[in-house]
Design a protein around this motif. Sequence first.
Motif, PDB file in Angstrom:
ATOM      1  N   ASN A  27       0.830  -1.782  -0.389  1.00 52.97           N
ATOM      2  CA  ASN A  27       0.335   0.175  -0.129  1.00 52.97           C
ATOM      3  C   ASN A  27       1.485   1.529   0.287  1.00 52.97           C
ATOM      4  N   PHE A  28       0.689   2.138  -0.264  1.00 53.69           N
ATOM      5  CA  PHE A  28       0.294   3.783  -0.234  1.00 53.69           C
ATOM      6  C   PHE A  28       1.278   4.470   0.894  1.00 53.69           C
ATOM      7  N   ASN A  29       1.381   3.740   2.173  1.00 50.52           N
ATOM      8  CA  ASN A  29       1.991   4.346   3.007  1.00 50.52           C
ATOM      9  C   ASN A  29       3.659   3.179   2.990  1.00 50.52           C
ATOM     10  N   ASP A  30       3.558   1.894   3.357  1.00 51.62           N
ATOM     11  CA  ASP A  30       4.969   1.384   2.577  1.00 51.62           C
ATOM     12  C   ASP A  30       5.510   1.612   1.739  1.00 51.62           C
ATOM     13  N   LEU A  31       5.546   2.683   0.945  1.00 52.05           N
ATOM     14  CA  LEU A  31       6.111   3.014  -0.381  1.00 52.05           C
ATOM     15  C   LEU A  31       7.558   4.011   0.325  1.00 52.05           C
ATOM     16  N   SER A  32       7.931   4.628   1.107  1.00 51.06           N
ATOM     17  CA  SER A  32       9.488   5.078   1.992  1.00 51.06           C
ATOM     18  C   SER A  32       9.960   3.961   2.378  1.00 51.06           C
ATOM     19  N   MET A  33       8.877   2.351   3.132  1.00 49.42           N
ATOM     20  CA  MET A  33       9.644   2.117   3.806  1.00 49.42           C
ATOM     21  C   MET A  33      10.148   0.679   2.058  1.00 49.42           C
ATOM     22  N   LEU A  34       9.615   0.442   0.889  1.00 50.52           N
ATOM     23  CA  LEU A  34       9.798  -0.197  -0.160  1.00 50.52           C
ATOM     24  C   LEU A  34      11.151   0.428  -1.228  1.00 50.52           C
ATOM     25  N   LYS A  35      11.348   2.148  -0.973  1.00 49.86           N
ATOM     26  CA  LYS A  35      12.880   2.644  -1.507  1.00 49.86           C
ATOM     27  C   LYS A  35      13.287   2.393  -0.849  1.00 49.86           C
ATOM     28  N   SER A  36      13.735   2.888   0.246  1.00 53.94           N
ATOM     29  CA  SER A  36      14.736   2.274   1.324  1.00 53.94           C
ATOM     30  C   SER A  36      15.476   1.578   1.732  1.00 53.94           C
ATOM     31  N   ALA A  37      14.345   0.257   1.675  1.00 55.50           N
ATOM     32  CA  ALA A  37      15.312  -0.869   1.661  1.00 55.50           C
ATOM     33  C   ALA A  37      16.217  -1.540   0.870  1.00 55.50           C
ATOM     34  N   GLY A  38      16.792  -2.238   0.776  1.00 55.28           N
ATOM     35  CA  GLY A  38      17.959  -2.677   0.171  1.00 55.28           C
ATOM     36  C   GLY A  38      17.101  -3.757  -0.904  1.00 55.28           C
ATOM     37  N   LEU A  39      16.307  -4.484  -0.644  1.00 51.08           N
ATOM     38  CA  LEU A  39      15.496  -5.400  -1.655  1.00 51.08           C
ATOM     39  C   LEU A  39      14.191  -4.906  -0.998  1.00 51.08           C
ATOM     40  N   GLY A  40      12.834  -3.752  -1.716  1.00 56.02           N
ATOM     41  CA  GLY A  40      12.115  -3.474  -1.676  1.00 56.02           C
ATOM     42  C   GLY A  40      10.954  -4.204  -2.145  1.00 56.02           C
ATOM     43  N   VAL A  41      10.342  -5.607  -2.211  1.00 56.00           N
ATOM     44  CA  VAL A  41       9.332  -6.026  -2.324  1.00 56.00           C
ATOM     45  C   VAL A  41       7.926  -5.839  -2.282  1.00 56.00           C
ATOM     46  N   ALA A  42       6.884  -5.684  -3.627  1.00 59.69           N
ATOM     47  CA  ALA A  42       5.996  -5.672  -4.059  1.00 59.69           C
ATOM     48  C   ALA A  42       5.376  -6.780  -3.434  1.00 59.69           C
TER      49      ALA A  42
END
Length: 83
Positions: A27-42
């Motif tokens: 979800n959109f509230n996860d976007l910053s976390m996905l972008k900043s992680a070494g591997l962002g998994v949707a």
Amino acid sequence: NSKGKRLAQWVESQGLSMNQVIAFGDNFNDLSMLKSAGLGVAMGNAADEIKANADLVIGDNTETGIAEIVNKYFMYVPATEPV
């Protein structure tokens, strides 16, 4: 406040870096976390914008994709006996 910023604070407190982190989101509230992680998994059921900002897209939240990623990156390899 954001999930990405808070996750980065916690990771740093553990003596790690964000390139060592795998984050899962849908979800959109996860976007910053996905972008900043070494591997962002949707997740597969995420909005297209979330998927576009992730490094990897897996199946939806009713499938085994998270377990497969965890097993792939954190597979336990037992120590071998010295010869």
